[in-house]
Design a protein around this motif. Structure first.
Motif, PDB file in Angstrom:
ATOM      1  N   SER A 148       1.325  -1.156  -0.111  1.00  0.00           N
ATOM      2  CA  SER A 148       0.180   0.344  -0.242  1.00  0.00           C
ATOM      3  C   SER A 148       0.864   1.010   0.187  1.00  0.00           C
ATOM      4  N   TYR A 155      11.159   3.122  -0.386  1.00  0.00           N
ATOM      5  CA  TYR A 155      10.672   2.136  -0.276  1.00  0.00           C
ATOM      6  C   TYR A 155       9.401   1.927  -1.939  1.00  0.00           C
ATOM      7  N   ARG A 158       5.451 -10.319  14.191  1.00  0.00           N
ATOM      8  CA  ARG A 158       5.774  -8.810  13.264  1.00  0.00           C
ATOM      9  C   ARG A 158       7.763  -7.926  14.079  1.00  0.00           C
ATOM     10  N   GLU A 188      10.879  -3.612  14.886  1.00  0.00           N
ATOM     11  CA  GLU A 188      11.260  -2.381  14.573  1.00  0.00           C
ATOM     12  C   GLU A 188       9.747  -1.133  13.397  1.00  0.00           C
ATOM     13  N   LYS A 238       6.399  -2.369  18.295  1.00  0.00           N
ATOM     14  CA  LYS A 238       6.923  -1.297  19.009  1.00  0.00           C
ATOM     15  C   LYS A 238       5.702  -1.090  19.872  1.00  0.00           C
ATOM     16  N   ARG A 296      -3.311   4.396   9.401  1.00  0.00           N
ATOM     17  CA  ARG A 296      -3.478   2.847   8.860  1.00  0.00           C
ATOM     18  C   ARG A 296      -3.909   1.484   8.632  1.00  0.00           C
ATOM     19  N   VAL A 328      -2.502   5.859  14.196  1.00  0.00           N
ATOM     20  CA  VAL A 328      -1.385   5.343  15.230  1.00  0.00           C
ATOM     21  C   VAL A 328      -1.367   5.422  16.437  1.00  0.00           C
ATOM     22  N   ARG A 334       8.996  10.504   9.595  1.00  0.00           N
ATOM     23  CA  ARG A 334      10.002  10.662   8.137  1.00  0.00           C
ATOM     24  C   ARG A 334       9.989  11.729   7.582  1.00  0.00           C
ATOM     25  N   GLU A 351       6.130  11.501   4.818  1.00  0.00           N
ATOM     26  CA  GLU A 351       4.486  10.995   5.250  1.00  0.00           C
ATOM     27  C   GLU A 351       3.482  10.278   4.505  1.00  0.00           C
ATOM     28  N   VAL A 352       3.297   9.512   4.422  1.00  0.00           N
ATOM     29  CA  VAL A 352       1.897   8.599   3.837  1.00  0.00           C
ATOM     30  C   VAL A 352       0.908   8.680   5.072  1.00  0.00           C
TER      31      VAL A 352
END
Ligand code: F7E
Length: 338
Positions: free
Chosen positions: A130, A153, A188, A191, A196, A221, A255, A282, A285-286
């Motif tokens: 995605s 990525y 998972r 990281e 986390k 997400r 998140v 980041r 960011e998405v």
């Protein structure tokens, strides 16, 4: 029926381990490509495979070497190949752009070329993402949503998607891409943000740490369960025609909501423990991802089963067990406080 032989790259990862279990149960001969360092440090690096390692055939090869990939493919002669290996941590792709592109693009190209030359009838699965949608054009995202990646990525996955499509169209290879949205589990890697958080909440509850540093809490997400997502991979390769499919739950959460739910399972309020640190944000960011998996439902008969809160609970419980703390099971807090 002739013997089904599967070759999995990235077999030691979260998805590789669930997929191996699924294929072994179905009577496949399962082969995996691993790096030499994984064999040398197998207790640690192959830990996810430990329960059924004696049933697998592992081969050492590097995604950076066409010769080694070709050799592995020629030796195994798979009927199905699942290409899961990648540098898959988005954050790291900002730190080392060149190796991410090299591994993810050339690795995919080498594998496709080796399969075409040695076993052109082999069915191929490419792990799309995605992250390819990036700065999204529409909500929810479908197979026809434009790709606007926001990380190296994401760019590498768009290239892999196009390579896969090109091998399908130019050479008639049965190659499909699964555009998988985030999928998580107690397996998972540490990281990634969900693990986390689940591990952090469990360790804080056990008195092993005080705080948890995170980056952007407002990113949204679409989180599903990895065990179910590997079933979709397998289903794609059972179809008469190769196609691309979005695999997602259709629900999105921040998140922050994940934090609230995870800490609630151990009877804590995340606001007392989570600290944001600019260093973990980041560069680009998405902001929001949410997928529409209607095509997979219609054509593959696939649909997600695990709800967000069940997923959080399963992850927190597993990490509580590892940390020696107990999950206090207070979901109301998690749902309420954000
Ligand atoms: O980040 C935010 C971060 O690293 C999720 C990979 O499997 O799914 C995964 O990519 C969100 C981002 O996953 C922290 O900024 C906040 O918005 O868990 P993540 P990802 O980048 O979505 C896709 C589908 C893939 O294909 C990828 O391979 O969480 N976030 N604070 C943080 N993320 C991390 N890792 N760590 C933090 O402290």
């Amino acid at each position: 029926m002739p013997k089904q032989i599967a070759l999995i790259t990235g077999i030691a990862g979260q998805d590789g381990s669930y997929l191996s279990e699924l294929l072994l149960k179905q009577g496949y001969e399962v082969h995996g490509i691993v790096r030499r360092v994984s064999i040398e440090d197998s207790d640690h690096k192959l830990g996810r495979l430990s329960m059924f390692r004696d049933q697998l055939h592992l081969h050492t090869a590097s995604l950076e070497s066409y010769a080694s990939i070709h050799q592995a493919v020629e030796k195994v002669r798979p009927t199905e190949c699942y290409h899961l290996a990648a540098q898959s941590f988005v954050s790291y792709s900002f730190d080392d752009e060149f190796s991410t592109l090299n591994t993810n693009i050339n690795g995919t190209h080498y594998l496709l070329a080796a399969l075409k030359s040695a076993v052109p009838g082999c069915r191929v699965y490419f792990a799309g993402s995605s992250e390819m949608f990036g700065k999204v054009d529409e909500i929810p995202q479908t197979e026809s949503t434009r790709f606007r990646p926001r990380s190296i990525y994401g760019i590498s996955k768009v290239a892999g998607f196009e390579l896969t499509r090109n091998y399908r169209e130019a050479y008639g290879i049965h190659a499909s891409t699964g555009i998988l949205f985030n999928h998580e589990s107690p397996r998972r890697g540490y990281e990634f943000v969900t693990r986390k958080i689940s591990r952090g909440a469990a360790r804080i509850a056990a008195g092993l740490q005080k705080d948890l540093k995170l980056g952007n809490l407002d990113a949204k997400r679409d989180w599903g369960h990895a065990r179910e997502y590997v079933e979709a991979m397998w289903l794609m390769l059972q179809q008469p025609q190769p196609e691309d499919y979005v695999i997602a739950t259709g629900e999105t959460h921040t998140v922050r909501e994940f934090c609230a739910a995870a800490f609630a399972w151990v009877g804590l309020d995340y606001r007392d423990h989570v600290i944001t640190d600019q260093i973990l944000f980041r560069p680009s960011e998405v902001n929001v991802l949410v997928g529409d998996a209607s095509k997979a439902r219609r054509q593959l008969g696939w649909q997600p089963k695990t709800h967000f809160h069940q997923l959080v609970r399963e992850m927190v419980e597993a990490d509580c067990q590892a940390a020696g703390s107990t999950s206090k099971l207070v979901p109301e807090l998690g749902v309420g406080i954000v």
